[in-house]
Design a protein around this motif. Structure first.
Motif: not given
Length: 124
Positions: A71-85, A112-117
């Motif tokens: 169910d893809c109930e896990f993810h890795l998160a990335f902080e974007a310096e320029d969120f809009e870009a 592969d279907g991995y979700w990245l926040e």
């Protein structure tokens, strides 16, 4: 006793496609590689240069189908310096799979279907 996160592993079906995705979508690059002498697996570590944390992409020669991620109930998160870009780039790539406007975040999906926040940079 203190612990430091050093990497997270994702098993991937098509290593070259996955490497290209992470390079294009998130500006990551290969930091090191381990290849089994018998060719049964390849492990590629990807980094951003922002810290020492790495994403470990593991390719297994004998895997004959894409991985089942449930169910893809896990993810890795990335902080974007320029969120809009970042949002614009990911929209153009067609890899945004979920948006939560109320929280101000969105998710992209790798080959592969991995979700990245993707989250905006936190104000200091």
């Amino acid at each position: 006793m203190a612990f430091k996160m050093v990497h997270e592993n994702y098993n991937v079906y098509d290593l070259a496609r996955s490497i290209q995705f992470y390079e294009t979508a998130l500006g990551m690059y290969e930091t090191r590689r381990i290849e089994a002498k018998d060719g049964s697996f390849i492990i590629v570590y990807m980094g951003t240069g922002e810290n020492n944390f790495e994403l470990e992409l593991t390719w297994m020669r004998d895997m004959e189908r894409p991985y089942n991620l449930g169910d893809c109930e896990f993810h890795l998160a990335f902080e974007a310096e320029d969120f809009e870009a970042a949002y614009k780039k990911h929209k153009e790539m067609g890899c945004i799979c979920f948006e939560n406007e109320a929280m101000g975040i969105y998710f992209i999906q790798d080959p592969d279907g991995y979700w990245l926040e993707i989250v905006p940079r936190k104000e200091q």
